[in-house]
Design an enzyme around this catalytic site. Structure first.
Site, PDB file in Angstrom:
ATOM      1  N   VAL A  14     -20.324  15.914   9.940  1.00  0.00           N
ATOM      2  CA  VAL A  14     -20.894  17.075   8.778  1.00  0.00           C
ATOM      3  C   VAL A  14     -21.626  16.418   7.807  1.00  0.00           C
ATOM      4  O   VAL A  14     -22.731  17.283   7.238  1.00  0.00           O
ATOM      5  CB  VAL A  14     -19.500  17.752   8.407  1.00  0.00           C
ATOM      6  CG1 VAL A  14     -19.946  18.860   7.384  1.00  0.00           C
ATOM      7  CG2 VAL A  14     -18.627  18.359   9.697  1.00  0.00           C
ATOM      8  N   VAL A 133     -13.783  26.782   6.765  1.00  0.00           N
ATOM      9  CA  VAL A 133     -13.377  27.783   7.569  1.00  0.00           C
ATOM     10  C   VAL A 133     -14.380  28.362   8.496  1.00  0.00           C
ATOM     11  O   VAL A 133     -15.339  28.894   7.944  1.00  0.00           O
ATOM     12  CB  VAL A 133     -12.521  29.001   6.964  1.00  0.00           C
ATOM     13  CG1 VAL A 133     -12.129  30.012   8.020  1.00  0.00           C
ATOM     14  CG2 VAL A 133     -11.504  28.363   6.075  1.00  0.00           C
ATOM     15  N   GLU A 191     -10.631  16.439  20.452  1.00  0.00           N
ATOM     16  CA  GLU A 191     -10.248  15.030  20.269  1.00  0.00           C
ATOM     17  C   GLU A 191      -9.451  14.346  21.431  1.00  0.00           C
ATOM     18  O   GLU A 191      -8.798  14.852  21.958  1.00  0.00           O
ATOM     19  CB  GLU A 191      -9.475  15.032  18.928  1.00  0.00           C
ATOM     20  CG  GLU A 191     -10.310  15.649  17.573  1.00  0.00           C
ATOM     21  CD  GLU A 191     -11.433  14.780  17.207  1.00  0.00           C
ATOM     22  OE1 GLU A 191     -11.459  13.391  17.354  1.00  0.00           O
ATOM     23  OE2 GLU A 191     -12.299  15.351  16.360  1.00  0.00           O
ATOM     24  N   ASP A 202      -4.868  23.827  13.500  1.00  0.00           N
ATOM     25  CA  ASP A 202      -5.981  23.809  12.759  1.00  0.00           C
ATOM     26  C   ASP A 202      -6.501  25.600  12.497  1.00  0.00           C
ATOM     27  O   ASP A 202      -6.864  25.643  11.178  1.00  0.00           O
ATOM     28  CB  ASP A 202      -7.338  23.511  13.797  1.00  0.00           C
ATOM     29  CG  ASP A 202      -8.503  23.723  13.332  1.00  0.00           C
ATOM     30  OD1 ASP A 202      -8.924  22.907  12.690  1.00  0.00           O
ATOM     31  OD2 ASP A 202      -9.277  24.492  13.667  1.00  0.00           O
ATOM     32  N   LYS A 206      -6.772  27.207   8.551  1.00  0.00           N
ATOM     33  CA  LYS A 206      -7.757  28.181   8.255  1.00  0.00           C
ATOM     34  C   LYS A 206      -7.409  29.676   7.834  1.00  0.00           C
ATOM     35  O   LYS A 206      -7.643  30.334   6.923  1.00  0.00           O
ATOM     36  CB  LYS A 206      -8.690  28.448   9.401  1.00  0.00           C
ATOM     37  CG  LYS A 206      -9.442  26.995  10.032  1.00  0.00           C
ATOM     38  CD  LYS A 206     -10.265  27.259  11.108  1.00  0.00           C
ATOM     39  CE  LYS A 206     -10.746  25.808  11.455  1.00  0.00           C
ATOM     40  NZ  LYS A 206     -11.353  25.892  12.892  1.00  0.00           N
TER      41      LYS A 206
END
EC number: 1.1.1.3
Length: 429
Positions: A14, A133, A191, A202, A206
Protein backbone atom coordinates in the site's frame (compact mmCIF):
# COMPACT_ATOMS: atom_id res chain seq x y z
CA UNK A 1 2.29 27.66 -2.74
CA UNK A 2 2.73 26.00 0.64
CA UNK A 3 4.81 22.83 0.86
CA UNK A 4 3.61 20.13 3.25
CA UNK A 5 6.15 17.48 4.18
CA UNK A 6 5.07 13.93 4.88
CA UNK A 7 6.72 10.78 6.20
CA UNK A 8 5.75 7.22 5.30
CA UNK A 9 5.91 4.54 7.98
CA UNK A 10 6.46 1.29 6.15
CA UNK A 11 7.08 0.74 2.45
CA UNK A 12 5.06 -2.34 1.57
CA UNK A 13 2.34 -2.83 -1.03
CA UNK A 14 0.00 0.00 0.00
CA UNK A 15 2.83 2.41 0.82
CA UNK A 16 4.40 1.86 -2.59
CA UNK A 17 1.02 2.41 -4.27
CA UNK A 18 0.71 5.65 -2.32
CA UNK A 19 4.27 6.64 -3.25
CA UNK A 20 3.64 5.95 -6.96
CA UNK A 21 0.42 7.96 -7.04
CA UNK A 22 2.06 10.91 -5.28
CA UNK A 23 4.85 10.86 -7.88
CA UNK A 24 2.83 10.07 -11.02
CA UNK A 25 -0.03 12.46 -10.24
CA UNK A 26 2.01 15.19 -8.56
CA UNK A 27 0.84 18.02 -10.84
CA UNK A 28 -2.80 16.98 -10.64
CA UNK A 29 -2.61 16.65 -6.84
CA UNK A 30 -0.97 20.05 -6.54
CA UNK A 31 -3.56 21.71 -8.80
CA UNK A 32 -6.50 20.16 -6.95
CA UNK A 33 -5.22 20.74 -3.43
CA UNK A 34 -3.36 24.00 -3.87
CA UNK A 35 -0.50 22.47 -1.86
CA UNK A 36 2.83 20.90 -2.77
CA UNK A 37 3.10 17.53 -1.03
CA UNK A 38 6.68 16.45 -0.46
CA UNK A 39 7.82 13.03 0.75
CA UNK A 40 10.55 13.75 3.26
CA UNK A 41 11.31 10.47 5.04
CA UNK A 42 10.37 6.80 4.78
CA UNK A 43 10.72 4.60 7.85
CA UNK A 44 11.84 1.03 7.06
CA UNK A 45 13.71 -1.69 8.92
CA UNK A 46 16.07 -2.48 6.05
CA UNK A 47 16.66 0.22 3.39
CA UNK A 48 18.65 -2.22 1.24
CA UNK A 49 15.43 -4.11 0.52
CA UNK A 50 14.19 -1.10 -1.45
CA UNK A 51 17.40 -0.16 -3.26
CA UNK A 52 15.70 -0.77 -6.61
CA UNK A 53 13.26 2.10 -5.99
CA UNK A 54 14.42 5.57 -6.98
CA UNK A 55 13.39 8.14 -4.38
CA UNK A 56 12.83 11.82 -5.16
CA UNK A 57 15.68 14.10 -4.12
CA UNK A 58 13.60 15.33 -1.17
CA UNK A 59 13.21 11.87 0.40
CA UNK A 60 15.40 9.46 2.32
CA UNK A 61 15.05 6.23 4.27
CA UNK A 62 15.35 6.25 8.06
CA UNK A 63 15.49 3.30 10.44
CA UNK A 64 14.76 5.16 13.67
CA UNK A 65 11.19 6.30 14.21
CA UNK A 66 12.42 9.18 16.39
CA UNK A 67 13.96 10.73 13.27
CA UNK A 68 10.41 11.30 12.08
CA UNK A 69 8.53 12.01 15.29
CA UNK A 70 11.08 14.59 16.45
CA UNK A 71 11.43 16.26 13.03
CA UNK A 72 9.47 19.51 13.33
CA UNK A 73 9.45 20.00 9.56
CA UNK A 74 7.27 16.93 9.00
CA UNK A 75 3.56 17.80 9.04
CA UNK A 76 1.88 14.46 8.27
CA UNK A 77 2.80 10.93 9.32
CA UNK A 78 1.36 8.26 7.02
CA UNK A 79 1.20 4.96 8.92
CA UNK A 80 1.05 1.97 6.55
CA UNK A 81 2.82 -0.73 8.57
CA UNK A 82 -0.17 -2.49 10.10
CA UNK A 83 -0.34 -4.16 13.48
CA UNK A 84 -1.58 -2.86 16.82
CA UNK A 85 1.52 -2.51 19.00
CA UNK A 86 4.40 -0.64 17.41
CA UNK A 87 2.05 1.07 14.98
CA UNK A 88 -0.10 2.32 17.85
CA UNK A 89 2.99 3.69 19.63
CA UNK A 90 4.02 5.51 16.46
CA UNK A 91 0.58 7.00 15.79
CA UNK A 92 0.14 8.03 19.41
CA UNK A 93 3.57 9.66 19.50
CA UNK A 94 2.99 11.50 16.22
CA UNK A 95 -0.33 12.92 17.45
CA UNK A 96 1.20 14.02 20.74
CA UNK A 97 3.99 15.77 18.82
CA UNK A 98 1.40 17.80 16.92
CA UNK A 99 1.59 15.86 13.64
CA UNK A 100 -1.50 14.84 11.71
CA UNK A 101 -1.80 11.16 10.87
CA UNK A 102 -3.17 9.27 7.89
CA UNK A 103 -3.50 5.51 8.33
CA UNK A 104 -4.89 2.44 6.56
CA UNK A 105 -4.66 0.32 9.72
CA UNK A 106 -8.09 -1.24 10.34
CA UNK A 107 -6.77 -3.48 13.13
CA UNK A 108 -5.53 -0.48 15.09
CA UNK A 109 -8.69 1.56 14.57
CA UNK A 110 -11.00 -1.34 15.47
CA UNK A 111 -9.05 -1.74 18.71
CA UNK A 112 -8.22 1.85 19.69
CA UNK A 113 -9.91 4.18 17.20
CA UNK A 114 -12.06 6.23 19.62
CA UNK A 115 -9.07 6.84 21.90
CA UNK A 116 -6.90 8.00 18.97
CA UNK A 117 -9.66 10.27 17.63
CA UNK A 118 -9.92 11.96 21.02
CA UNK A 119 -6.12 12.30 21.15
CA UNK A 120 -6.03 13.95 17.71
CA UNK A 121 -8.70 16.46 18.73
CA UNK A 122 -6.90 17.22 21.99
CA UNK A 123 -3.70 18.02 20.07
CA UNK A 124 -5.51 20.00 17.36
CA UNK A 125 -4.41 17.74 14.51
CA UNK A 126 -6.17 15.46 12.02
CA UNK A 127 -6.50 11.69 12.01
CA UNK A 128 -7.75 10.33 8.67
CA UNK A 129 -8.37 6.69 7.81
CA UNK A 130 -10.33 6.36 4.55
CA UNK A 131 -8.13 3.48 3.39
CA UNK A 132 -8.77 1.38 6.50
CA UNK A 133 -12.13 0.12 5.22
CA UNK A 134 -12.96 -1.16 1.73
CA UNK A 135 -9.75 0.02 0.07
CA UNK A 136 -10.56 2.35 -2.80
CA UNK A 137 -14.27 2.78 -1.98
CA UNK A 138 -14.74 6.28 -0.47
CA UNK A 139 -17.02 5.25 2.37
CA UNK A 140 -15.52 6.88 5.50
CA UNK A 141 -15.74 10.45 4.28
CA UNK A 142 -19.11 9.69 2.70
CA UNK A 143 -20.51 8.71 6.10
CA UNK A 144 -18.94 11.70 7.86
CA UNK A 145 -19.72 14.32 5.24
CA UNK A 146 -22.05 13.42 2.35
CA UNK A 147 -24.40 11.45 4.62
CA UNK A 148 -23.71 13.50 7.73
CA UNK A 149 -27.29 14.76 7.87
CA UNK A 150 -28.78 11.27 7.78
CA UNK A 151 -29.80 9.01 10.62
CA UNK A 152 -28.18 5.75 9.46
CA UNK A 153 -30.29 2.78 10.51
CA UNK A 154 -28.54 -0.09 8.75
CA UNK A 155 -25.43 -0.92 6.79
CA UNK A 156 -24.69 -4.25 5.21
CA UNK A 157 -21.76 -5.09 3.04
CA UNK A 158 -19.37 -7.49 1.40
CA UNK A 159 -16.26 -6.28 3.16
CA UNK A 160 -13.62 -8.87 2.35
CA UNK A 161 -12.43 -9.49 -1.20
CA UNK A 162 -10.76 -12.81 -0.42
CA UNK A 163 -13.92 -14.48 0.85
CA UNK A 164 -16.02 -12.98 -1.93
CA UNK A 165 -13.56 -14.36 -4.49
CA UNK A 166 -13.75 -17.81 -2.88
CA UNK A 167 -17.54 -17.89 -2.63
CA UNK A 168 -17.94 -16.50 -6.17
CA UNK A 169 -15.70 -19.22 -7.63
CA UNK A 170 -17.50 -21.93 -5.64
CA UNK A 171 -20.84 -20.61 -6.92
CA UNK A 172 -19.87 -20.18 -10.57
CA UNK A 173 -17.61 -23.20 -11.07
CA UNK A 174 -18.84 -25.67 -8.47
CA UNK A 175 -15.38 -25.99 -6.93
CA UNK A 176 -14.76 -27.02 -3.33
CA UNK A 177 -13.76 -24.55 -0.64
CA UNK A 178 -10.30 -26.10 -0.32
CA UNK A 179 -9.61 -25.95 -4.07
CA UNK A 180 -10.64 -22.30 -4.38
CA UNK A 181 -8.72 -21.29 -1.25
CA UNK A 182 -5.54 -22.71 -2.78
CA UNK A 183 -6.22 -20.81 -6.02
CA UNK A 184 -6.79 -17.60 -4.03
CA UNK A 185 -3.46 -18.13 -2.26
CA UNK A 186 -1.67 -18.79 -5.56
CA UNK A 187 -3.12 -15.57 -7.02
CA UNK A 188 -2.17 -13.54 -3.95
CA UNK A 189 -5.77 -12.87 -2.87
CA UNK A 190 -5.35 -14.96 0.29
CA UNK A 191 -2.47 -15.08 2.75
CA UNK A 192 -0.60 -18.27 3.58
CA UNK A 193 -2.53 -18.14 6.85
CA UNK A 194 -6.01 -17.05 5.67
CA UNK A 195 -7.62 -17.11 9.12
CA UNK A 196 -8.35 -13.38 9.37
CA UNK A 197 -10.21 -13.46 6.06
CA UNK A 198 -12.04 -16.79 6.02
CA UNK A 199 -13.06 -16.68 9.70
CA UNK A 200 -14.61 -13.23 9.22
CA UNK A 201 -12.20 -11.33 11.49
CA UNK A 202 -11.10 -8.85 8.82
CA UNK A 203 -14.71 -8.01 7.95
CA UNK A 204 -15.59 -7.68 11.65
CA UNK A 205 -12.89 -5.05 12.18
CA UNK A 206 -14.16 -3.06 9.21
CA UNK A 207 -17.73 -3.33 10.44
CA UNK A 208 -16.71 -2.03 13.88
CA UNK A 209 -15.15 1.06 12.30
CA UNK A 210 -18.14 1.79 10.05
CA UNK A 211 -20.66 1.20 12.85
CA UNK A 212 -18.78 3.57 15.16
CA UNK A 213 -19.19 6.34 12.60
CA UNK A 214 -22.74 5.47 11.55
CA UNK A 215 -24.19 5.11 15.04
CA UNK A 216 -21.92 7.45 17.07
CA UNK A 217 -20.93 4.75 19.53
CA UNK A 218 -17.58 3.54 20.85
CA UNK A 219 -17.71 0.24 19.01
CA UNK A 220 -14.78 -2.15 18.98
CA UNK A 221 -13.88 -5.41 17.28
CA UNK A 222 -14.98 -7.47 20.29
CA UNK A 223 -18.51 -6.05 20.01
CA UNK A 224 -19.06 -7.89 16.71
CA UNK A 225 -20.37 -11.47 16.61
CA UNK A 226 -18.43 -13.38 13.94
CA UNK A 227 -18.83 -16.53 11.84
CA UNK A 228 -16.61 -17.53 8.92
CA UNK A 229 -17.07 -19.41 5.64
CA UNK A 230 -15.00 -22.56 6.23
CA UNK A 231 -18.09 -24.78 6.59
CA UNK A 232 -19.81 -23.62 3.40
CA UNK A 233 -20.35 -26.53 1.04
CA UNK A 234 -21.03 -26.59 -2.70
CA UNK A 235 -24.18 -28.62 -1.96
CA UNK A 236 -25.55 -25.68 0.05
CA UNK A 237 -24.67 -23.29 -2.76
CA UNK A 238 -26.56 -25.48 -5.22
CA UNK A 239 -29.68 -25.55 -3.05
CA UNK A 240 -29.35 -21.81 -2.52
CA UNK A 241 -29.47 -21.22 -6.26
CA UNK A 242 -32.61 -23.36 -6.44
CA UNK A 243 -34.25 -21.18 -3.80
CA UNK A 244 -33.12 -17.96 -5.55
CA UNK A 245 -30.05 -16.97 -3.47
CA UNK A 246 -26.32 -16.33 -3.78
CA UNK A 247 -24.02 -17.02 -0.84
CA UNK A 248 -21.97 -14.10 0.54
CA UNK A 249 -19.99 -13.31 3.67
CA UNK A 250 -21.71 -10.16 4.90
CA UNK A 251 -21.14 -7.70 7.68
CA UNK A 252 -24.38 -6.21 8.94
CA UNK A 253 -25.00 -3.51 11.54
CA UNK A 254 -28.45 -2.29 12.55
CA UNK A 255 -29.77 0.24 15.03
CA UNK A 256 -33.26 -0.38 16.36
CA UNK A 257 -35.21 0.64 19.44
CA UNK A 258 -33.94 -2.56 21.07
CA UNK A 259 -30.26 -1.66 20.53
CA UNK A 260 -27.41 -2.28 18.12
CA UNK A 261 -26.81 -5.58 16.36
CA UNK A 262 -23.34 -6.15 14.89
CA UNK A 263 -22.68 -9.37 13.02
CA UNK A 264 -20.49 -10.96 10.38
CA UNK A 265 -21.66 -14.27 8.92
CA UNK A 266 -22.21 -16.15 5.66
CA UNK A 267 -25.72 -15.54 4.39
CA UNK A 268 -27.88 -16.35 1.41
CA UNK A 269 -28.61 -13.07 -0.37
CA UNK A 270 -31.73 -12.91 -2.59
CA UNK A 271 -30.82 -12.56 -6.26
CA UNK A 272 -33.02 -9.45 -6.37
CA UNK A 273 -30.69 -7.62 -3.96
CA UNK A 274 -27.80 -5.58 -5.49
CA UNK A 275 -25.24 -7.27 -3.21
CA UNK A 276 -26.02 -10.66 -4.79
CA UNK A 277 -24.30 -9.60 -8.03
CA UNK A 278 -21.01 -8.45 -6.43
CA UNK A 279 -18.49 -10.94 -7.83
CA UNK A 280 -14.85 -11.87 -7.46
CA UNK A 281 -12.63 -9.79 -5.21
CA UNK A 282 -14.88 -6.72 -5.34
CA UNK A 283 -16.43 -5.19 -2.22
CA UNK A 284 -19.67 -3.28 -1.74
CA UNK A 285 -21.52 -1.54 1.08
CA UNK A 286 -25.27 -0.97 1.16
CA UNK A 287 -26.56 1.79 3.45
CA UNK A 288 -30.01 2.79 4.66
CA UNK A 289 -30.58 6.32 5.96
CA UNK A 290 -33.68 8.34 6.73
CA UNK A 291 -32.70 10.92 4.12
CA UNK A 292 -31.14 9.00 1.26
CA UNK A 293 -33.26 5.86 1.72
CA UNK A 294 -30.93 3.25 0.15
CA UNK A 295 -27.49 3.69 -1.43
CA UNK A 296 -24.77 1.25 -2.49
CA UNK A 297 -21.05 1.84 -3.00
CA UNK A 298 -19.02 -0.65 -5.03
CA UNK A 299 -15.40 -1.09 -6.02
CA UNK A 300 -12.01 -2.58 -5.30
CA UNK A 301 -11.65 -3.30 -1.60
CA UNK A 302 -7.91 -3.86 -1.55
CA UNK A 303 -4.74 -3.61 -3.62
CA UNK A 304 -1.77 -1.31 -3.93
CA UNK A 305 -3.28 1.46 -6.06
CA UNK A 306 -6.97 1.33 -4.97
CA UNK A 307 -5.98 1.54 -1.31
CA UNK A 308 -3.21 4.01 -2.11
CA UNK A 309 -5.81 6.18 -3.82
CA UNK A 310 -7.70 6.53 -0.55
CA UNK A 311 -4.49 7.25 1.35
CA UNK A 312 -3.56 10.01 -1.11
CA UNK A 313 -7.05 11.48 -0.84
CA UNK A 314 -6.62 11.74 2.94
CA UNK A 315 -3.14 13.25 2.57
CA UNK A 316 -4.54 15.90 0.23
CA UNK A 317 -7.38 16.76 2.61
CA UNK A 318 -5.07 17.05 5.62
CA UNK A 319 -2.54 19.06 3.59
CA UNK A 320 -5.27 21.59 2.71
CA UNK A 321 -6.24 21.85 6.37
CA UNK A 322 -2.60 22.48 7.29
CA UNK A 323 -2.32 25.15 4.61
CA UNK A 324 -5.39 26.93 5.96
CA UNK A 325 -4.43 26.30 9.60
CA UNK A 326 -7.66 24.40 10.21
CA UNK A 327 -6.56 21.00 11.48
CA UNK A 328 -8.17 19.51 14.56
CA UNK A 329 -11.66 20.78 13.76
CA UNK A 330 -13.27 17.37 14.00
CA UNK A 331 -14.53 16.58 17.47
CA UNK A 332 -15.61 12.95 17.87
CA UNK A 333 -19.09 12.53 19.31
CA UNK A 334 -20.31 9.32 20.94
CA UNK A 335 -23.51 8.52 22.76
CA UNK A 336 -22.88 7.17 26.24
CA UNK A 337 -25.00 4.03 25.87
CA UNK A 338 -23.93 1.31 23.44
CA UNK A 339 -26.75 -1.25 24.03
CA UNK A 340 -25.59 -4.24 22.01
CA UNK A 341 -28.60 -6.40 21.14
CA UNK A 342 -28.25 -10.09 21.98
CA UNK A 343 -27.36 -12.15 18.86
CA UNK A 344 -29.77 -14.84 20.04
CA UNK A 345 -32.71 -12.44 19.70
CA UNK A 346 -31.95 -11.29 16.15
CA UNK A 347 -34.60 -12.54 13.75
CA UNK A 348 -33.83 -13.99 10.33
CA UNK A 349 -35.08 -16.60 7.95
CA UNK A 350 -32.85 -19.66 7.82
CA UNK A 351 -31.76 -22.34 5.40
CA UNK A 352 -31.29 -25.75 7.06
CA UNK A 353 -29.94 -28.87 5.36
CA UNK A 354 -30.55 -32.26 6.97
CA UNK A 355 -29.56 -35.82 6.15
CA UNK A 356 -32.40 -38.10 7.28
CA UNK A 357 -33.60 -41.67 6.99
CA UNK A 358 -35.29 -42.24 3.66
CA UNK A 359 -38.48 -43.57 5.23
CA UNK A 360 -42.15 -42.73 5.39
CA UNK A 361 -43.07 -40.49 8.31
CA UNK A 362 -39.73 -38.72 8.73
CA UNK A 363 -40.97 -35.51 7.18
CA UNK A 364 -43.90 -35.47 9.61
CA UNK A 365 -41.49 -35.75 12.55
CA UNK A 366 -39.44 -32.85 11.18
CA UNK A 367 -42.60 -30.77 10.80
CA UNK A 368 -43.56 -31.52 14.39
CA UNK A 369 -40.22 -30.29 15.72
CA UNK A 370 -40.56 -27.10 13.68
CA UNK A 371 -44.03 -26.52 15.05
CA UNK A 372 -42.84 -27.06 18.62
CA UNK A 373 -40.36 -24.19 18.15
CA UNK A 374 -43.07 -22.02 16.49
CA UNK A 375 -41.13 -21.97 13.24
CA UNK A 376 -43.01 -22.24 9.94
CA UNK A 377 -41.59 -23.48 6.65
CA UNK A 378 -41.50 -21.26 3.55
CA UNK A 379 -39.93 -23.79 1.18
CA UNK A 380 -38.66 -27.34 1.29
CA UNK A 381 -36.81 -29.55 -1.19
CA UNK A 382 -36.19 -33.29 -0.76
CA UNK A 383 -33.56 -35.25 -2.67
CA UNK A 384 -32.84 -38.93 -2.31
CA UNK A 385 -29.12 -39.32 -1.74
CA UNK A 386 -29.19 -43.12 -1.74
CA UNK A 387 -31.79 -45.81 -0.92
CA UNK A 388 -31.31 -45.21 2.81
CA UNK A 389 -30.69 -41.47 3.02
CA UNK A 390 -32.64 -38.40 1.93
CA UNK A 391 -31.54 -34.78 2.03
CA UNK A 392 -33.98 -32.11 3.18
CA UNK A 393 -33.28 -28.45 2.37
CA UNK A 394 -35.60 -26.18 4.34
CA UNK A 395 -36.17 -22.42 4.25
CA UNK A 396 -37.86 -21.17 7.41
CA UNK A 397 -39.85 -18.10 8.27
CA UNK A 398 -38.21 -15.35 10.31
CA UNK A 399 -37.46 -16.32 13.89
CA UNK A 400 -34.91 -15.52 16.62
CA UNK A 401 -31.56 -17.29 16.38
CA UNK A 402 -32.19 -18.86 19.77
CA UNK A 403 -35.20 -20.70 18.27
CA UNK A 404 -32.95 -22.17 15.59
CA UNK A 405 -30.43 -23.36 18.17
CA UNK A 406 -33.24 -25.10 20.05
CA UNK A 407 -34.52 -26.56 16.79
CA UNK A 408 -31.11 -28.04 15.98
CA UNK A 409 -31.04 -29.69 19.40
CA UNK A 410 -34.51 -31.11 18.71
CA UNK A 411 -33.45 -32.45 15.31
CA UNK A 412 -30.35 -34.07 16.83
CA UNK A 413 -32.59 -35.87 19.32
CA UNK A 414 -34.45 -37.64 16.51
CA UNK A 415 -33.09 -41.06 15.58
CA UNK A 416 -34.28 -40.52 12.01
CA UNK A 417 -32.03 -37.44 11.59
CA UNK A 418 -28.55 -38.58 10.63
CA UNK A 419 -26.98 -35.11 10.50
CA UNK A 420 -27.79 -31.42 10.65
CA UNK A 421 -25.43 -30.57 7.82
CA UNK A 422 -25.82 -26.80 7.49
CA UNK A 423 -27.57 -23.80 9.00
CA UNK A 424 -27.25 -20.55 7.05
CA UNK A 425 -29.01 -17.22 7.57
CA UNK A 426 -31.00 -15.61 4.80
CA UNK A 427 -30.69 -11.87 4.31
CA UNK A 428 -33.83 -9.84 3.74
CA UNK A 429 -34.36 -8.55 0.22
Amino acid sequence: MKTVKIALLGFGTVAQGTFNLLQDNANLIENRSGVTIEISKIFVRNPEKYSHITLPSTAKYVTNIDDIVNDESIDIVVELMGGTTFAKDCVESALKHGKSVVTANKDLLAEAGPYLFDLAYKNKVDLRFEASVLGGIPIIRTLYESLGGNHITELVGIMNGTTNFILSKMTEEGLSYGAVLKEAQDLGYAEADPTADVEGLDAARKLAILASISFNRRIFFEDVTVEGITNIDTEDISYGKEFGYNIKLIGIAKETSKGLSLNVYPAFVPLTHPLASVRGSYNAIYIKGNGIDDAMFYGRGAGSLPTGSSVVSDIMEVAKNIAFESTGRFKPFYFDQKNIYSPGKIQSSYYIRLAVDNKTGVLAKIATKLAEQKISVLSIVQRNKDPETAVLAIVTSKCPHSYILNLIDSFNSLRSVKEVSSVIRIMEA
